[in-house]
Write a protein that holds these residues in place. Structure first.
Motif, PDB file in Angstrom:
ATOM      1  N   TYR A  41      -8.570   3.060   7.994  1.00 44.18           N
ATOM      2  CA  TYR A  41      -9.275   1.873   7.511  1.00 44.18           C
ATOM      3  C   TYR A  41      -8.572   0.561   7.893  1.00 44.18           C
ATOM      4  O   TYR A  41      -8.460  -0.347   7.067  1.00 44.18           O
ATOM      5  N   GLY A  93      -4.374   5.453  -1.643  1.00 38.93           N
ATOM      6  CA  GLY A  93      -5.337   6.483  -1.270  1.00 38.93           C
ATOM      7  C   GLY A  93      -5.708   7.327  -2.481  1.00 38.93           C
ATOM      8  O   GLY A  93      -4.827   7.695  -3.271  1.00 38.93           O
ATOM      9  N   LYS A  94      -6.968   7.629  -2.611  1.00 43.40           N
ATOM     10  CA  LYS A  94      -7.438   8.368  -3.790  1.00 43.40           C
ATOM     11  C   LYS A  94      -6.806   9.746  -3.892  1.00 43.40           C
ATOM     12  O   LYS A  94      -6.620  10.279  -4.994  1.00 43.40           O
ATOM     13  N   PHE A 151      -8.764   3.558  -1.725  1.00 45.74           N
ATOM     14  CA  PHE A 151      -9.442   4.030  -0.520  1.00 45.74           C
ATOM     15  C   PHE A 151      -9.555   5.551  -0.548  1.00 45.74           C
ATOM     16  O   PHE A 151      -8.717   6.233  -1.142  1.00 45.74           O
ATOM     17  N   GLY A 180      -8.857   9.176   0.908  1.00 50.77           N
ATOM     18  CA  GLY A 180      -7.813   9.699   1.772  1.00 50.77           C
ATOM     19  C   GLY A 180      -6.462   9.860   1.110  1.00 50.77           C
ATOM     20  O   GLY A 180      -6.270   9.530  -0.060  1.00 50.77           O
ATOM     21  N   LYS A 181      -5.529  10.376   1.903  1.00 48.35           N
ATOM     22  CA  LYS A 181      -4.172  10.640   1.436  1.00 48.35           C
ATOM     23  C   LYS A 181      -3.259   9.455   1.743  1.00 48.35           C
ATOM     24  O   LYS A 181      -3.734   8.334   1.923  1.00 48.35           O
ATOM     25  N   HIS A 182      -1.973   9.729   1.814  1.00 45.15           N
ATOM     26  CA  HIS A 182      -0.978   8.668   1.905  1.00 45.15           C
ATOM     27  C   HIS A 182      -1.196   7.759   3.114  1.00 45.15           C
ATOM     28  O   HIS A 182      -0.982   6.539   3.030  1.00 45.15           O
ATOM     29  N   GLU A 230      -3.726  10.630  -2.581  1.00 50.33           N
ATOM     30  CA  GLU A 230      -2.268  10.689  -2.457  1.00 50.33           C
ATOM     31  C   GLU A 230      -1.640  10.812  -3.839  1.00 50.33           C
ATOM     32  O   GLU A 230      -2.320  10.770  -4.862  1.00 50.33           O
ATOM     33  N   SER A 260       0.841  -1.206   0.000  1.00 51.51           N
ATOM     34  CA  SER A 260       0.000   0.000   0.000  1.00 51.51           C
ATOM     35  C   SER A 260       0.869   1.247   0.000  1.00 51.51           C
ATOM     36  O   SER A 260       2.014   1.232   0.455  1.00 51.51           O
ATOM     37  N   GLY A 261       0.308   2.337  -0.556  1.00 45.32           N
ATOM     38  CA  GLY A 261       0.983   3.629  -0.505  1.00 45.32           C
ATOM     39  C   GLY A 261       2.202   3.756  -1.390  1.00 45.32           C
ATOM     40  O   GLY A 261       3.029   4.646  -1.165  1.00 45.32           O
ATOM     41  N   PHE A 311      -3.949   6.830   4.577  1.00 46.08           N
ATOM     42  CA  PHE A 311      -5.318   6.333   4.659  1.00 46.08           C
ATOM     43  C   PHE A 311      -5.403   5.070   5.514  1.00 46.08           C
ATOM     44  O   PHE A 311      -6.461   4.740   6.060  1.00 46.08           O
TER      45      PHE A 311
END
Length: 231
Positions: free
Chosen positions: A216, A180-181, A206, A208-210, A183, A103-104, A212
């Motif tokens: 969640y 994240g949408k 998801f 949010g930023k980086h 980031e 992720s990220g 997120f």
């Protein structure tokens, strides 16, 4: 079936970064956070600034626990480490993970788009951390706190910034990518993970930023556990 999930933390993180994952994990999913030197229980050790030394350190921690079914998860720096440690495991001829969760971060092949963060003067460095989110302002504005965390963060960032991509790994295992949408990692960046495996790649977006992931944990753990057939 039961699975160990080895979790590799983000820059500035520690094994405690995944406490919320452990709290949300169903029966059969054992969260195993792995910690680099310089923080948490290893705060008296010198932080590492070379990505390959980080890989060596993590591999030495988990290599004797790979005989039972397991998967690997990492966020941001942890995503890159998940990928590189998986390559190392394959090179050593050990039991491979059944799934890689990242992720990220976009695929390892994507060249850096931004100037290095690790060498910024403190004001600009802190501004960058605020931009990423996930770091409370009261901590970032506390000189005593930053005197401790800044060297760790700079070392972690330097490890990522000096990494040189060596070509597709062609891992034969499925990968799930979460971003994240809001980031800077785009959907197209996430798709670049498809270069690294001959198996399936699933992408989850998801809000949010980086960071997120802080909002969640239950949803992320559900994706992991259901993918592994546990829920």
């Amino acid at each position: 079936m039961k699975f160990n999930l080895f979790c590799f933390h983000f820059a500035g993180g520690s094994k405690y970064s995944y406490n919320s994952y452990a709290a949300a994990a169903p029966a059969g999913l054992n969260i195993v956070p792995v910690e680099l030197p310089g923080r948490g229980a290893r705060s008296m050790e010198q932080p590492l600034s070379d990505i390959w030394l980080m890989v060596d350190d993590i591999f030495s921690q988990i290599r004797h626990s790979l005989h039972t079914p397991y998967a690997i998860y990492g966020h941001s720096l942890g995503s890159l480490l998940s990928y590189l440690v998986t390559i190392r495991i394959r090179q050593e001829g050990l039991n491979n993970p059944v799934h890689l969760f990242v992720s990220g971060r976009g695929g390892p092949s994507i060249p850096r788009k931004h100037p290095p963060t690790s060498e910024l003067p403190r004001p600009a460095f802190i501004s960058k951390l605020k931009e990423l989110g996930g770091f409370p302002d009261d901590l970032l504005n506390d000189d005593n706190v930053m005197n401790f965390f800044e060297p760790i963060l700079r070392s972690d960032f330097r490890g990522v910034e000096t990494y040189q991509y060596a070509g597709p790994a062609m891992l034969d295992l499925p990968i799930t990518v979460m971003i994240g949408k809001e980031e800077k990692v785009s959907y197209e960046d996430a798709c670049e993970w498809k270069k690294e495996t001959s198996n399936d790649v699933q992408i989850k977006v998801f809000p949010g930023k980086h960071f997120f992931i802080f909002n969640y944990p239950r949803e992320i753990v559900h994706i992991i556990s259901s993918t592994l057939g546990l829920s």
